[in-house]
Motif scaffolding. Sequence first.
Motif, mmCIF file in Angstrom:
data_model
loop_
_atom_site.group_PDB
_atom_site.id
_atom_site.type_symbol
_atom_site.label_atom_id
_atom_site.label_comp_id
_atom_site.label_asym_id
_atom_site.label_seq_id
_atom_site.Cartn_x
_atom_site.Cartn_y
_atom_site.Cartn_z
ATOM 1 N N ASP A 78 -13.901 7.534 4.307
ATOM 2 C CA ASP A 78 -15.020 6.724 3.828
ATOM 3 C C ASP A 78 -14.735 5.252 4.124
ATOM 4 O OD1 ASP A 78 -17.265 5.813 2.516
ATOM 5 O OD2 ASP A 78 -16.422 6.078 0.508
ATOM 6 N N ILE A 79 -15.545 4.647 5.020
ATOM 7 C CA ILE A 79 -15.271 3.302 5.527
ATOM 8 C C ILE A 79 -13.788 3.250 5.901
ATOM 9 C CG2 ILE A 79 -15.744 0.836 5.214
ATOM 10 C CD1 ILE A 79 -17.356 1.450 2.772
ATOM 11 N N GLY A 80 -13.382 4.234 6.716
ATOM 12 C CA GLY A 80 -11.991 4.638 6.825
ATOM 13 C C GLY A 80 -11.014 3.590 7.309
ATOM 14 N N LEU A 81 -11.373 2.813 8.328
ATOM 15 C CA LEU A 81 -10.401 1.857 8.846
ATOM 16 C C LEU A 81 -10.156 0.739 7.847
ATOM 17 C CD1 LEU A 81 -8.531 0.799 10.966
ATOM 18 C CD2 LEU A 81 -10.483 -0.171 12.197
ATOM 19 N N SER A 82 -11.229 0.156 7.339
ATOM 20 C CA SER A 82 -11.067 -0.915 6.366
ATOM 21 C C SER A 82 -10.345 -0.420 5.118
ATOM 22 C CB SER A 82 -12.433 -1.502 5.977
ATOM 23 O OG SER A 82 -13.024 -2.179 7.057
ATOM 24 N N THR A 83 -10.756 0.738 4.603
ATOM 25 C CA THR A 83 -10.166 1.262 3.380
ATOM 26 C C THR A 83 -8.693 1.591 3.571
ATOM 27 O OG1 THR A 83 -12.295 2.143 2.644
ATOM 28 C CG2 THR A 83 -10.333 3.085 1.646
ATOM 29 N N THR A 84 -8.354 2.224 4.684
ATOM 30 C CA THR A 84 -6.970 2.616 4.922
ATOM 31 C C THR A 84 -6.057 1.409 5.021
ATOM 32 O OG1 THR A 84 -7.632 4.665 6.028
ATOM 33 C CG2 THR A 84 -5.422 3.820 6.514
ATOM 34 N N LEU A 85 -6.458 0.399 5.759
ATOM 35 C CA LEU A 85 -5.593 -0.770 5.912
ATOM 36 C C LEU A 85 -5.475 -1.554 4.611
ATOM 37 C CD1 LEU A 85 -5.736 0.116 8.840
ATOM 38 C CD2 LEU A 85 -6.000 -2.267 9.503
ATOM 39 N N GLU A 86 -6.578 -1.688 3.887
ATOM 40 C CA GLU A 86 -6.511 -2.383 2.609
ATOM 41 C C GLU A 86 -5.631 -1.608 1.620
ATOM 42 O OE1 GLU A 86 -7.902 -5.308 1.783
ATOM 43 O OE2 GLU A 86 -9.172 -5.676 3.532
ATOM 44 N N ASN A 87 -5.777 -0.274 1.568
ATOM 45 C CA ASN A 87 -4.976 0.522 0.651
ATOM 46 C C ASN A 87 -3.498 0.524 1.034
ATOM 47 O OD1 ASN A 87 -7.230 1.170 -0.821
ATOM 48 N ND2 ASN A 87 -7.382 3.279 -0.091
ATOM 49 N N SER A 88 -3.209 0.436 2.318
ATOM 50 C CA SER A 88 -1.810 0.396 2.744
ATOM 51 C C SER A 88 -1.125 -0.835 2.189
ATOM 52 C CB SER A 88 -1.721 0.413 4.275
ATOM 53 O OG SER A 88 -2.198 1.636 4.800
ATOM 54 N N TYR A 89 -1.816 -1.967 2.231
ATOM 55 C CA TYR A 89 -1.232 -3.174 1.642
ATOM 56 C C TYR A 89 -1.064 -3.010 0.133
ATOM 57 C CZ TYR A 89 -0.584 -7.831 -0.212
ATOM 58 O OH TYR A 89 -0.085 -8.906 -0.906
ATOM 59 N N SER A 90 -2.055 -2.410 -0.520
ATOM 60 C CA SER A 90 -1.966 -2.243 -1.971
ATOM 61 C C SER A 90 -0.792 -1.343 -2.359
ATOM 62 C CB SER A 90 -3.275 -1.668 -2.518
ATOM 63 O OG SER A 90 -4.331 -2.588 -2.354
ATOM 64 N N ASP A 91 -0.529 -0.298 -1.564
ATOM 65 C CA ASP A 91 0.613 0.557 -1.878
ATOM 66 C C ASP A 91 1.926 -0.187 -1.650
ATOM 67 O OD1 ASP A 91 -1.168 2.483 -2.580
ATOM 68 O OD2 ASP A 91 -0.507 3.975 -1.126
ATOM 69 N N HIS A 92 1.980 -1.015 -0.632
ATOM 70 C CA HIS A 92 3.156 -1.867 -0.449
ATOM 71 C C HIS A 92 3.336 -2.795 -1.651
ATOM 72 C CE1 HIS A 92 5.990 -4.671 1.432
ATOM 73 N NE2 HIS A 92 5.196 -5.636 1.000
ATOM 74 N N ALA A 93 2.242 -3.383 -2.109
ATOM 75 C CA ALA A 93 2.319 -4.289 -3.258
ATOM 76 C C ALA A 93 2.816 -3.542 -4.491
ATOM 77 C CB ALA A 93 0.960 -4.923 -3.519
ATOM 78 N N LEU A 94 2.265 -2.339 -4.715
ATOM 79 C CA LEU A 94 2.675 -1.569 -5.892
ATOM 80 C C LEU A 94 4.128 -1.116 -5.764
ATOM 81 C CD1 LEU A 94 1.855 -0.478 -8.604
ATOM 82 C CD2 LEU A 94 0.904 1.538 -7.462
#
Length: 712
Positions: A437-453
């Motif tokens: 779902d809005i896969g490229l934007s969502t995946t890259l944004e979530n990857s940073y968030s998992d790094h942050a977490l």
Amino acid sequence: MTHPVDDIDPLIGALTTLPDTACGKTFPGPVLPFGLVQLSPDTISGGDHGSGYSADMDTIEGFSFTHLGGIGCYGDLGNLQVMPQTGLLITDRVEANSPYSNQVVKAGYYSVDLDRYQVRTELTAKERAGIIRFTYAAAGPARIKVDLARRVGFDGSHSVEQSVELVDDHTVEGWMRCDRSGGGWICGNGPEYTVFFSLRLSQPIAAFATWDGDDIRHDAARTTASAAAGFFLELDVSGPVLLKAGISYTSVEGARRNLAHDLPGWDFDEVAADARAAWAAVLEKVEIEGGTAEQRQIFRTALYHTMIEPRRSSDAGDDIGYERRTVFSGWDVFRAQLPLMTIIDEKVVTDQINTLLDLTASGRVKGLARWELLGVDTDTMVGDPAINIISEAVVKGICGFDVDTAYRFCREVALGPVARSNRNDLENWLSLGYSVDIGLSTTLENSYSDHALARFASVLGLDDDVRLLDASAQNYRNLFNPEAGWFRGRNADGSWMGFDEGCTESNPDQQGWFVPHDVAGLISLAGGEIAFIERLNAIFENTPPADLMKWNDFYNHSNEPVHQMAFMFTYAGAPWLTQKWSRYVCDHGYGTGPEGLGGNEDCGQMSAWYIFAAAGLYPVSPVDKQYILGSPIFDRTTFRTSRNTTFTITREGDGIYVAQARLNDHPTDRPWLTHEELIAGGNLHLTMSPTPTDWGTKHRPQAGDCHLPSGC
């Protein structure tokens, strides 16, 4: 005597009508830093004009006490609209509008002549109340019309229920209820809220009446459910008339208390002077010397714009241990605006996080809000920005909240059982290693968030979670298409999406650079440092030349996914290109006047980018506590931190390229600072050159350390 505060021009970006959304959509009226009341003129109510004001429109329909500035798409608020009148009563706001002249706009003050009614109108504000001074051209009967149905949003947006009562011959109180059936935020996808008000006049009210459509009554109280409703006051004018009002989102009593607390008297000039002084104090947080007059105006107005949201939402006297905030434009502000606050105003950060945690704990928000407005997650944009700002705060030692609860909420969003912020795609994220779902934007944004977490988990010593999250932070790699040589969205069956699919407000050539937490990995995927530099440089070289770098398919500074790009050259050993292009964006992406912002202000993000870049540094990956050095504009920039320290960046010599550097009087060729270095206080002195140099080319930024900071 002039003062730096006089450089603030709230008209910068106050335009809504440029093509391709390349306009700031700010409002020009008075507000205090992070003030609940944002009292400003209104030129338009409907359509894609989120601030309700555009400087190119030549009539004013009123002055309302609430606004949303710098947001994209259809806005909201614009409630409690006041308009002076003379002559025939006209209740319809469009028919009653007036041409205007002699507009004066300053920090904390606004005035204008309404030519149709011959009334000089002046506005100023406190934190939870505002005051207006009307000067009618002639003594005698006059009128003030108050529109209770008015609401910014798509055409026809309105409050859905209104109530008003004449309390005494100086006081009117009431409320306006808004919900999705009345429009507002993005075509009716926003919050349900009620604005309560307590309004007082400096002169006795000679007559009072209400209207509901064409039905006018002289009752002392009325409750309606209408798309067109309000009241008007008639006065026997013998001099300036003052109107003041407190507002609240909780009760009439709260509005009454806010008014009494903020505006116990009637000294308009004193209130305006206090507002000016409040903004003068803000400018001391980041002081500048040198530069051109235009650059100083852009910078000081940018700092002004970074300190409007997230606004206070609690009432005076509320005692919950922190100040409730609202208007969390998370997808935008986690990149630079809130990182700036981690330096100069930590309280805003802790208030914002406490507010987010409370919304989750109370059940008003499932997971963590991504774009919060008046206590509701509007579910706008993608990613998990609340995780980003909470994790960043913790690793920086800003922990004025329940850290264990914060981690639990963040973990539930990222790993379940609560779906992460893209709501319906957790299963794909966990099973496929990417979002569809809005896969490229969502995946890259979530990857940073998992790094942050993962950095948050590291602070807490949760090694198993660190390993799990560090692994999913690499999910961005699953959308690198070797045949295309770059990123593409991907379907659930593994097939690749087209170039024009899978992104929000961007394309793969823009969104694909958002791997701030693993630029070394991105360099490897791109084919090495030379290929990385060539590809990144080509984006800038191909950006259409324009004074304000309007919306385009290359380096689109108008929107956030590209904001770190100019500072990424340093990771590949080319800091001179970071210096070149960050300065280019400063010079060509920002200006003065209503057209001075090449994109929506986005609740302080566009301006925070300029504050950092013009100072000569930027947080590419905020959670990693590093600031990549660029090319400072000013001879001296001084940050006054929340820890009562100062860090000063000075420059000497001509040119935009760094030739030498001294950190705390010691030579350095490292092209970044750490947050610890900045917040401890000190100085960085740069010697500049008109031609590129090899300074900083021997070092590559490394991931920051994550230990338990003091204060947590």
